[in-house]
Write a protein that holds these residues in place. Sequence first.
Motif, PDB file in Angstrom:
ATOM      1  N   PHE A   1       0.829  -1.204   0.000  1.00 26.49           N
ATOM      2  CA  PHE A   1       0.000   0.000   0.000  1.00 26.49           C
ATOM      3  C   PHE A   1       0.863   1.253   0.000  1.00 26.49           C
ATOM      4  CE2 PHE A   1      -2.205   3.306   2.439  1.00 26.49           C
ATOM      5  CZ  PHE A   1      -3.286   3.512   1.607  1.00 26.49           C
ATOM      6  N   VAL A   2       1.887   1.280   0.856  1.00 26.72           N
ATOM      7  CA  VAL A   2       2.761   2.450   0.942  1.00 26.72           C
ATOM      8  C   VAL A   2       3.538   2.636  -0.362  1.00 26.72           C
ATOM      9  CG1 VAL A   2       4.788   3.391   2.123  1.00 26.72           C
ATOM     10  CG2 VAL A   2       2.929   2.401   3.443  1.00 26.72           C
ATOM     11  N   VAL A   3       4.050   1.556  -0.927  1.00 28.13           N
ATOM     12  CA  VAL A   3       4.778   1.649  -2.190  1.00 28.13           C
ATOM     13  C   VAL A   3       3.854   2.121  -3.305  1.00 28.13           C
ATOM     14  CG1 VAL A   3       5.964   0.292  -3.972  1.00 28.13           C
ATOM     15  CG2 VAL A   3       6.550  -0.016  -1.568  1.00 28.13           C
ATOM     16  N   GLY A   4       2.639   1.630  -3.326  1.00 26.81           N
ATOM     17  CA  GLY A   4       1.676   2.066  -4.342  1.00 26.81           C
ATOM     18  C   GLY A   4       1.340   3.534  -4.218  1.00 26.81           C
ATOM     19  N   ARG A   5       1.149   4.020  -2.991  1.00 22.57           N
ATOM     20  CA  ARG A   5       0.883   5.450  -2.789  1.00 22.57           C
ATOM     21  C   ARG A   5       2.075   6.287  -3.227  1.00 22.57           C
ATOM     22  NH1 ARG A   5      -3.609   6.969   0.597  1.00 22.57           N
ATOM     23  NH2 ARG A   5      -2.841   9.026   0.065  1.00 22.57           N
ATOM     24  N   PHE A   6       3.294   5.788  -2.949  1.00 17.55           N
ATOM     25  CA  PHE A   6       4.500   6.488  -3.365  1.00 17.55           C
ATOM     26  C   PHE A   6       4.594   6.548  -4.886  1.00 17.55           C
ATOM     27  CE2 PHE A   6       9.035   6.212  -4.536  1.00 17.55           C
ATOM     28  CZ  PHE A   6       9.434   7.452  -4.100  1.00 17.55           C
ATOM     29  N   MET A   7       4.300   5.436  -5.543  1.00 14.97           N
ATOM     30  CA  MET A   7       4.384   5.389  -7.010  1.00 14.97           C
ATOM     31  C   MET A   7       3.317   6.262  -7.670  1.00 14.97           C
ATOM     32  SD  MET A   7       6.999   3.576  -7.580  1.00 14.97           S
ATOM     33  CE  MET A   7       6.932   3.109  -9.288  1.00 14.97           C
ATOM     34  N   ASP A   8       2.162   6.402  -7.018  1.00 12.32           N
ATOM     35  CA  ASP A   8       1.114   7.272  -7.542  1.00 12.32           C
ATOM     36  C   ASP A   8       1.420   8.745  -7.336  1.00 12.32           C
ATOM     37  OD1 ASP A   8      -0.465   5.272  -8.521  1.00 12.32           O
ATOM     38  OD2 ASP A   8      -1.784   5.191  -6.763  1.00 12.32           O
ATOM     39  N   GLY A   9       2.392   9.040  -6.486  1.00 12.60           N
ATOM     40  CA  GLY A   9       2.744  10.423  -6.205  1.00 12.60           C
ATOM     41  C   GLY A   9       1.983  11.016  -5.039  1.00 12.60           C
ATOM     42  N   ASP A  10       1.253  10.197  -4.301  1.00  6.09           N
ATOM     43  CA  ASP A  10       0.492  10.686  -3.159  1.00  6.09           C
ATOM     44  C   ASP A  10       1.361  10.860  -1.916  1.00  6.09           C
ATOM     45  OD1 ASP A  10      -1.801  10.704  -4.668  1.00  6.09           O
ATOM     46  OD2 ASP A  10      -2.426   8.713  -4.017  1.00  6.09           O
ATOM     47  N   LEU A  11       2.504  10.194  -1.877  1.00  8.32           N
ATOM     48  CA  LEU A  11       3.411  10.292  -0.736  1.00  8.32           C
ATOM     49  C   LEU A  11       4.750  10.835  -1.196  1.00  8.32           C
ATOM     50  CD1 LEU A  11       2.973   6.982   1.267  1.00  8.32           C
ATOM     51  CD2 LEU A  11       2.314   9.255   1.971  1.00  8.32           C
ATOM     52  N   ASP A  12       5.380  11.606  -0.324  1.00  5.65           N
ATOM     53  CA  ASP A  12       6.713  12.122  -0.557  1.00  5.65           C
ATOM     54  C   ASP A  12       7.659  11.374   0.375  1.00  5.65           C
ATOM     55  OD1 ASP A  12       8.800  13.757  -1.366  1.00  5.65           O
ATOM     56  OD2 ASP A  12       8.362  15.266   0.172  1.00  5.65           O
ATOM     57  N   PRO A  13       8.799  10.890  -0.108  1.00  9.59           N
ATOM     58  CA  PRO A  13       9.693  10.133   0.780  1.00  9.59           C
ATOM     59  C   PRO A  13      10.121  10.932   2.003  1.00  9.59           C
ATOM     60  CG  PRO A  13      10.457  10.000  -1.484  1.00  9.59           C
ATOM     61  CD  PRO A  13       9.312  10.944  -1.468  1.00  9.59           C
ATOM     62  N   GLY A  14      10.182  12.243   1.909  1.00 11.29           N
ATOM     63  CA  GLY A  14      10.571  13.066   3.040  1.00 11.29           C
ATOM     64  C   GLY A  14       9.559  13.059   4.165  1.00 11.29           C
ATOM     65  N   GLU A  15       8.328  12.649   3.887  1.00 13.35           N
ATOM     66  CA  GLU A  15       7.310  12.612   4.930  1.00 13.35           C
ATOM     67  C   GLU A  15       7.641  11.587   6.016  1.00 13.35           C
ATOM     68  OE1 GLU A  15       3.350  12.195   3.462  1.00 13.35           O
ATOM     69  OE2 GLU A  15       3.669  13.696   1.910  1.00 13.35           O
ATOM     70  N   PHE A  16       8.447  10.602   5.687  1.00 18.00           N
ATOM     71  CA  PHE A  16       8.802   9.585   6.667  1.00 18.00           C
ATOM     72  C   PHE A  16       9.956  10.029   7.565  1.00 18.00           C
ATOM     73  CE2 PHE A  16       6.938   7.053   3.214  1.00 18.00           C
ATOM     74  CZ  PHE A  16       5.910   6.481   3.925  1.00 18.00           C
ATOM     75  N   PHE A  17      10.730  11.018   7.118  1.00 15.20           N
ATOM     76  CA  PHE A  17      11.941  11.395   7.829  1.00 15.20           C
ATOM     77  C   PHE A  17      11.877  12.780   8.468  1.00 15.20           C
ATOM     78  CE2 PHE A  17      13.206   8.521   4.353  1.00 15.20           C
ATOM     79  CZ  PHE A  17      13.577   7.449   5.138  1.00 15.20           C
ATOM     80  N   ARG A  18      10.860  13.554   8.167  1.00 11.85           N
ATOM     81  CA  ARG A  18      10.709  14.875   8.773  1.00 11.85           C
ATOM     82  C   ARG A  18      10.200  14.742  10.191  1.00 11.85           C
ATOM     83  NH1 ARG A  18       7.032  17.259   4.631  1.00 11.85           N
ATOM     84  NH2 ARG A  18       8.253  16.480   2.929  1.00 11.85           N
TER      85      ARG A  18
END
Length: 63
Positions: A37-54
């Motif tokens: 689910f997380v990878v799919g949201r990332f691939m769709d552009g709904d998630l930014d990788p920085g959201e996990f590290f901020r």
Amino acid sequence: MSMAVVGMIAGMALAFAGYFGGFGAFLLVAALGAIGFVVGRFMDGDLDPGEFFRPRERDERRR
């Protein structure tokens, strides 16, 4: 595909894993589904990788 159908398919997959493979298989299917689910949201552009590290902003009202 609607979210209801996706939820139904995920529930059926978890049910089959739990029934045939036991609780360990149930947890494995649930974890892999969450990762997918997380990878799919990332691939769709709904998630930014920085959201996990901020760092999260503190809510000053909670004090």
